[in-house]
Write an enzyme that holds these catalytic residues in place. Structure first.
Site, PDB file in Angstrom:
ATOM      1  N   ARG A   1       1.169  -1.429   0.371  1.00 13.93           N
ATOM      2  CA  ARG A   1       0.019   0.056  -0.123  1.00 13.93           C
ATOM      3  C   ARG A   1       0.949   1.418   0.413  1.00 13.93           C
ATOM      4  O   ARG A   1       0.617   2.319  -0.596  1.00 13.93           O
ATOM      5  CB  ARG A   1      -1.137  -0.190   1.583  1.00 13.93           C
ATOM      6  CG  ARG A   1      -2.056   1.153   1.390  1.00 13.93           C
ATOM      7  CD  ARG A   1      -3.143   1.679   3.042  1.00 13.93           C
ATOM      8  NE  ARG A   1      -3.510   2.245   2.610  1.00 13.93           N
ATOM      9  CZ  ARG A   1      -3.097   3.210   3.536  1.00 13.93           C
ATOM     10  NH1 ARG A   1      -1.587   3.205   4.164  1.00 13.93           N
ATOM     11  NH2 ARG A   1      -3.511   5.051   3.439  1.00 13.93           N
TER      12      ARG A   1
ATOM     13  N   ASP B   1     -19.798   8.403   1.489  1.00 11.89           N
ATOM     14  CA  ASP B   1     -20.329   7.640   2.556  1.00 11.89           C
ATOM     15  C   ASP B   1     -21.723   8.237   2.972  1.00 11.89           C
ATOM     16  O   ASP B   1     -22.516   6.779   3.233  1.00 11.89           O
ATOM     17  CB  ASP B   1     -19.303   7.553   3.453  1.00 11.89           C
ATOM     18  CG  ASP B   1     -17.438   7.473   2.827  1.00 11.89           C
ATOM     19  OD1 ASP B   1     -17.639   6.246   2.996  1.00 11.89           O
ATOM     20  OD2 ASP B   1     -16.647   8.264   2.279  1.00 11.89           O
TER      21      ASP B   1
ATOM     22  N   HIS C   1     -12.269   8.958   4.654  1.00 12.30           N
ATOM     23  CA  HIS C   1     -13.069   8.116   3.817  1.00 12.30           C
ATOM     24  C   HIS C   1     -12.302   6.768   3.998  1.00 12.30           C
ATOM     25  O   HIS C   1     -11.024   7.093   2.887  1.00 12.30           O
ATOM     26  CB  HIS C   1     -13.136   8.366   2.347  1.00 12.30           C
ATOM     27  CG  HIS C   1     -12.943   7.836   1.701  1.00 12.30           C
ATOM     28  ND1 HIS C   1     -14.912   7.859   1.450  1.00 12.30           N
ATOM     29  CD2 HIS C   1     -12.932   7.407   0.379  1.00 12.30           C
ATOM     30  CE1 HIS C   1     -15.084   6.683   0.429  1.00 12.30           C
ATOM     31  NE2 HIS C   1     -14.042   6.984  -0.551  1.00 12.30           N
TER      32      HIS C   1
END
Length: 316
Positions: free
Chosen positions: A90, A150, A177
């Site tokens: 990541r 969201d 988020h």
């Protein structure tokens, strides 16, 4: 003289095209300029949208370069790089995206220094912060889409549960988020009646059921990606909503990713908070009275984001 409303979109992948379609279909912009490294792809997408003018109206869509963005009021950034391989970490992916943004922001500062930037590429909070650090424009003129999507999912699920129009549901998801986002139950209401501890539409308050709805909203992207491979249409509508709020100078209160400077004791991070949006970008911030649990959740969100930010090379 009538002011033209020109919007640029950097990146014509699934999200960029969905945003262009939403802006075109709702006639929010008078001109949309698509910019992509793949110039033929941008040209094709522009041509495809232009062919709908008879049914939508005279909204001009064209492909272009960074030099063509000098008169844009708003620029949406959806560009980014995907994972090279399953073995790529990541952090490696994040650093490659930060490098991409360094190049994009440099070009936008040169060719469109007065435009408001909307960041839609994930991880949106990280890249909003990176963009603010790299750009010479004021931080309030760089906005991440944040948790508006969201929140939209959350209100849709609550509206369905209570059998009311989601536009009559007032509830927010704030913070990252992502997995650490925080539902603000203490402020959630339907038609002014608090959801917590109340029977609404003959449905008694059940915290466990409502928490299930929040989890569904939080995990919606995973579920959609599992089925269709990506998310694009709802975030396209979200982008159009933010652009509309800016161009119309609505001063609407929208949860978007912005820079925190001491709210709830949290500083030097970008994540979502209710913000007043207009021609100046973020005109103001709204800080409702939150519970200790909610503030703790937002603090945890900030810590997670700061940990990632500390390892990004492009903003050292």
């Amino acid at each position: 003289m009538i002011q033209r409303r020109t919007v640029g979109i950097i990146g014509t992948g699934n999200v960029g095209v969905a945003a262009a379609y939403a802006l075109f279909n709702q006639r929010i912009a008078s001109e949309i300029i698509l910019v992509d490294q793949n110039k033929e792809k941008a040209e094709g997408e522009a041509m495809d949208l232009m062919h709908g003018q008879l049914l939508v109206g005279n909204v001009k869509v064209r492909s272009g370069s960074y030099e063509d963005l000098n008169d844009t009021q708003v620029i949406v950034i959806t560009a980014g790089v995907g994972q090279k391989s399953p073995d790529e970490s990541r952090l490696e992916l994040l650093n490659r995206n930060a490098a991409v943004f360094k190049d994009i922001i440099s070009k936008l500062d040169k060719h469109a220094p007065n435009a408001i930037l909307i960041i839609a590429t994930n991880p949106v909070d990280i890249l909003t912060y990176v963009s603010q650090k790299l750009s010479s424009r004021e931080p309030q003129r760089i906005i991440g889409t944040g948790t508006l999507l969201d929140t939209a999912r959350f209100r849709a699920l609550l509206g369905n549960y209570y059998d009311v129009d989601p536009r009559s549901v007032h509830a927010y998801i704030l913070g990252e988020h992502g997995d650490s986002e925080v539902p603000i139950w203490s402020q959630a209401n339907i038609g002014g009646k608090p959801i917590e501890h109340n029977t609404i539409m003959n449905k008694p308050y059940k915290r466990e059921k409502l928490e299930e709805l929040f989890i569904q909203a939080k995990n919606a992207a995973y579920e959609i990606i599992e089925r269709k491979g990506f998310t694009n249409t709802a975030i396209g509508v979200v982008i159009a909503r933010i652009v509309e709020g800016i161009l119309e100078d609505e001063k609407s209160v929208i949860p978007v990713s912005i820079y925190w400077s001491g709210e709830y004791g949290i500083s030097d991070v970008c994540m979502s908070l209710q913000s007043v949006i207009g021609l100046e970008g973020v005109k103001n911030k709204i800080t409702p009275d939150l519970t200790d649990e909610e503030i703790e959740g937002l603090t945890k969100s900030a810590e997670i984001l700061k940990e990632s930010l500390s390892e990004i090379q492009e903003i050292d």
